[in-house]
Design an enzyme around this catalytic site. Sequence first.
Site, mmCIF file in Angstrom:
data_model
loop_
_atom_site.group_PDB
_atom_site.id
_atom_site.type_symbol
_atom_site.label_atom_id
_atom_site.label_comp_id
_atom_site.label_asym_id
_atom_site.label_seq_id
_atom_site.Cartn_x
_atom_site.Cartn_y
_atom_site.Cartn_z
ATOM 1 N N ASP A 182 84.554 30.384 0.986
ATOM 2 C CA ASP A 182 85.040 31.053 -0.224
ATOM 3 C C ASP A 182 83.860 31.702 -0.948
ATOM 4 O O ASP A 182 83.180 31.077 -1.755
ATOM 5 C CB ASP A 182 85.756 30.055 -1.138
ATOM 6 N N HIS A 187 82.059 32.157 -8.468
ATOM 7 C CA HIS A 187 81.425 30.846 -8.364
ATOM 8 C C HIS A 187 79.897 30.899 -8.264
ATOM 9 O O HIS A 187 79.253 29.866 -8.146
ATOM 10 C CB HIS A 187 81.994 30.098 -7.153
ATOM 11 N N ILE A 202 82.017 29.197 -12.329
ATOM 12 C CA ILE A 202 82.765 27.930 -12.298
ATOM 13 C C ILE A 202 82.864 27.396 -10.870
ATOM 14 O O ILE A 202 82.656 28.131 -9.898
ATOM 15 C CB ILE A 202 84.174 28.098 -12.918
ATOM 16 N N GLY A 205 88.026 25.677 -7.046
ATOM 17 C CA GLY A 205 89.108 24.696 -7.117
ATOM 18 C C GLY A 205 89.104 23.835 -5.859
ATOM 19 O O GLY A 205 89.253 22.611 -5.915
HETATM 20 O O1 HDC Z 1 95.714 26.136 -15.925
HETATM 21 C C1 HDC Z 1 94.871 27.183 -16.326
HETATM 22 C C2 HDC Z 1 93.535 27.027 -15.678
HETATM 23 O O2 HDC Z 1 92.533 27.541 -16.158
HETATM 24 N N1 HDC Z 1 93.470 26.293 -14.559
HETATM 25 C C3 HDC Z 1 92.230 26.073 -13.814
HETATM 26 C C4 HDC Z 1 92.068 27.142 -12.785
HETATM 27 C C5 HDC Z 1 90.845 26.875 -11.921
HETATM 28 O O3 HDC Z 1 89.785 26.467 -12.399
HETATM 29 N N2 HDC Z 1 90.990 27.072 -10.609
HETATM 30 C C6 HDC Z 1 89.915 26.822 -9.687
HETATM 31 C C7 HDC Z 1 88.787 27.803 -9.806
HETATM 32 S S1 HDC Z 1 89.261 29.471 -9.430
HETATM 33 C C8 HDC Z 1 89.011 29.592 -7.709
HETATM 34 O O4 HDC Z 1 88.598 28.650 -7.087
HETATM 35 C C9 HDC Z 1 89.355 30.885 -7.072
HETATM 36 C C10 HDC Z 1 89.036 30.895 -5.591
HETATM 37 O O5 HDC Z 1 87.711 31.358 -5.352
HETATM 38 C C11 HDC Z 1 89.985 31.836 -4.894
HETATM 39 C C12 HDC Z 1 91.386 31.247 -4.802
HETATM 40 C C13 HDC Z 1 92.222 32.059 -3.907
HETATM 41 C C14 HDC Z 1 92.967 31.167 -2.905
HETATM 42 C C15 HDC Z 1 93.818 31.953 -1.969
HETATM 43 C C16 HDC Z 1 93.324 32.043 -0.587
HETATM 44 C C17 HDC Z 1 94.179 32.797 0.304
HETATM 45 C C18 HDC Z 1 95.571 28.548 -15.964
HETATM 46 C C19 HDC Z 1 94.753 29.703 -16.504
HETATM 47 C C20 HDC Z 1 95.760 28.660 -14.456
HETATM 48 C C21 HDC Z 1 96.955 28.567 -16.616
HETATM 49 O O6 HDC Z 1 96.834 28.302 -17.965
HETATM 50 P P1 HDC Z 1 97.703 29.090 -19.063
HETATM 51 O O7 HDC Z 1 97.530 30.548 -18.900
HETATM 52 O O8 HDC Z 1 97.403 28.448 -20.356
HETATM 53 O O9 HDC Z 1 99.149 28.779 -18.561
HETATM 54 P P2 HDC Z 1 100.267 27.896 -19.238
HETATM 55 O O10 HDC Z 1 100.603 28.511 -20.568
HETATM 56 O O11 HDC Z 1 99.878 26.462 -19.182
HETATM 57 O O12 HDC Z 1 101.470 28.114 -18.219
HETATM 58 C C22 HDC Z 1 102.037 29.388 -18.001
HETATM 59 C C23 HDC Z 1 103.000 29.290 -16.846
HETATM 60 O O13 HDC Z 1 102.282 29.186 -15.613
HETATM 61 C C24 HDC Z 1 102.522 27.935 -14.974
HETATM 62 N N3 HDC Z 1 101.216 27.410 -14.551
HETATM 63 C C25 HDC Z 1 100.268 26.915 -15.342
HETATM 64 N N4 HDC Z 1 99.205 26.554 -14.634
HETATM 65 C C26 HDC Z 1 99.493 26.816 -13.353
HETATM 66 C C27 HDC Z 1 100.779 27.367 -13.293
HETATM 67 N N5 HDC Z 1 101.362 27.701 -12.144
HETATM 68 C C28 HDC Z 1 100.642 27.509 -11.015
HETATM 69 N N6 HDC Z 1 99.380 27.006 -11.006
HETATM 70 C C29 HDC Z 1 98.788 26.638 -12.160
HETATM 71 N N7 HDC Z 1 97.567 26.096 -12.129
HETATM 72 C C30 HDC Z 1 103.158 27.053 -16.017
HETATM 73 O O14 HDC Z 1 104.052 26.129 -15.424
HETATM 74 C C31 HDC Z 1 103.867 28.040 -16.884
HETATM 75 O O15 HDC Z 1 105.112 28.400 -16.289
HETATM 76 P P3 HDC Z 1 106.478 28.178 -17.096
HETATM 77 O O16 HDC Z 1 106.304 28.990 -18.338
HETATM 78 O O17 HDC Z 1 107.520 28.707 -16.169
HETATM 79 O O18 HDC Z 1 106.541 26.722 -17.353
#
Ligand code: HDC
Length: 279
Positions: A182, A187, A202, A205
């Site tokens: 990745d 990152h 960061i 994940g």
């Molecule tokens: O939860 C927030 C966040 O910041 N999470 C951490 C994300 C993170 O750190 N991830 C790892 C690092 S990034 C990474 O590693 C990328 C990598 O290099 C490439 C990946 C590609 C892989 C593919 C390969 C092919 C955040 C921002 C994710 C959400 O927070 P908010 O915007 O505050 O959302 P919220 O208001 O809580 O919810 C909105 C609606 O979205 C749903 N939801 C929330 N978190 C989710 C999610 N759905 C899926 N995954 C999540 N993590 C909620 O349920 C909500 O939906 P609804 O309104 O229908 O209930």
Amino acid sequence: QPEGTDFSYDERDTILYNLGVGAKRTDLPLVYENSESFQVLPTFGVVPTFNAALPFNVADIVPNFSPMMLLHGEQYLEILSHPIPTEADTLSYPKLVEVIDKGNAGIIVIGSTTKDKRTGKDLFYNENTVFVRGSGGFGGQTTGGDRGAATRVYKPPQRKPDAVVEEKTTEEQAAVYRLSGDRNPLHIDPDFSKVGGFKVPILHGLCFFGISGKAVLNTFGMFKNIKVRFVGIVLPGQTIITEMWKEGNIVIFQTRVKETGKLCIAGAGAEILDAGKSK
Ligand code: HDC
């Protein structure tokens, strides 16, 4: 069957992956190819398909797509043959499973089977949920429906965790983990991560997914599948605390960042391979 994407790995990749998710020099089965029980951690199963060619363009599926706004939302991994080979030539077949409009974000789920080219056996099945900030409001949805363990959200019981494992990451954790495939600049490159809204790069994940998976493995034994939702970011150097509850053959878990107290993985669970033998 469409053409798959090749990915070959050997014992060097196995060791590099294990180090990327925190193996220590004293964990000989994880870092020494001549160890009698040399092994790759089960969460390695996310690696072979990671860079597989997608049969679609993400930018065609959600509006305003920017790679800087992309976060990893969820991960499901199923391990389809045990023991996992420490070297193999593989083929992966990604497909689009789900597209969801969350208003201010677009969610894309990609499913992919990885098979062993030489034996023809299925090795892994993955579902990656990609959360693209600012790419919602398009209206169209394609739901993949209930997919059992892949769509399950686990709820921790009220009691205190049955086991807690703490592990400090190093400042170099992301710099090492990225060598397992990745190479997202988020990152490693501060200029890129700033545009994405993060002062410093960061942690992947999949890196803290691997650290939590290692805690489950070491505490309760090998698992068949594992599902997590990434709910908060982790910075390289922070300490990761995995809280686990055993309920039958399921280990329910959540993971938090010690320094902030905030959860980074929630609603997670793993199905233990051989519940009879498990600790
Ligand atoms: O939860 C927030 C966040 O910041 N999470 C951490 C994300 C993170 O750190 N991830 C790892 C690092 S990034 C990474 O590693 C990328 C990598 O290099 C490439 C990946 C590609 C892989 C593919 C390969 C092919 C955040 C921002 C994710 C959400 O927070 P908010 O915007 O505050 O959302 P919220 O208001 O809580 O919810 C909105 C609606 O979205 C749903 N939801 C929330 N978190 C989710 C999610 N759905 C899926 N995954 C999540 N993590 C909620 O349920 C909500 O939906 P609804 O309104 O229908 O209930």
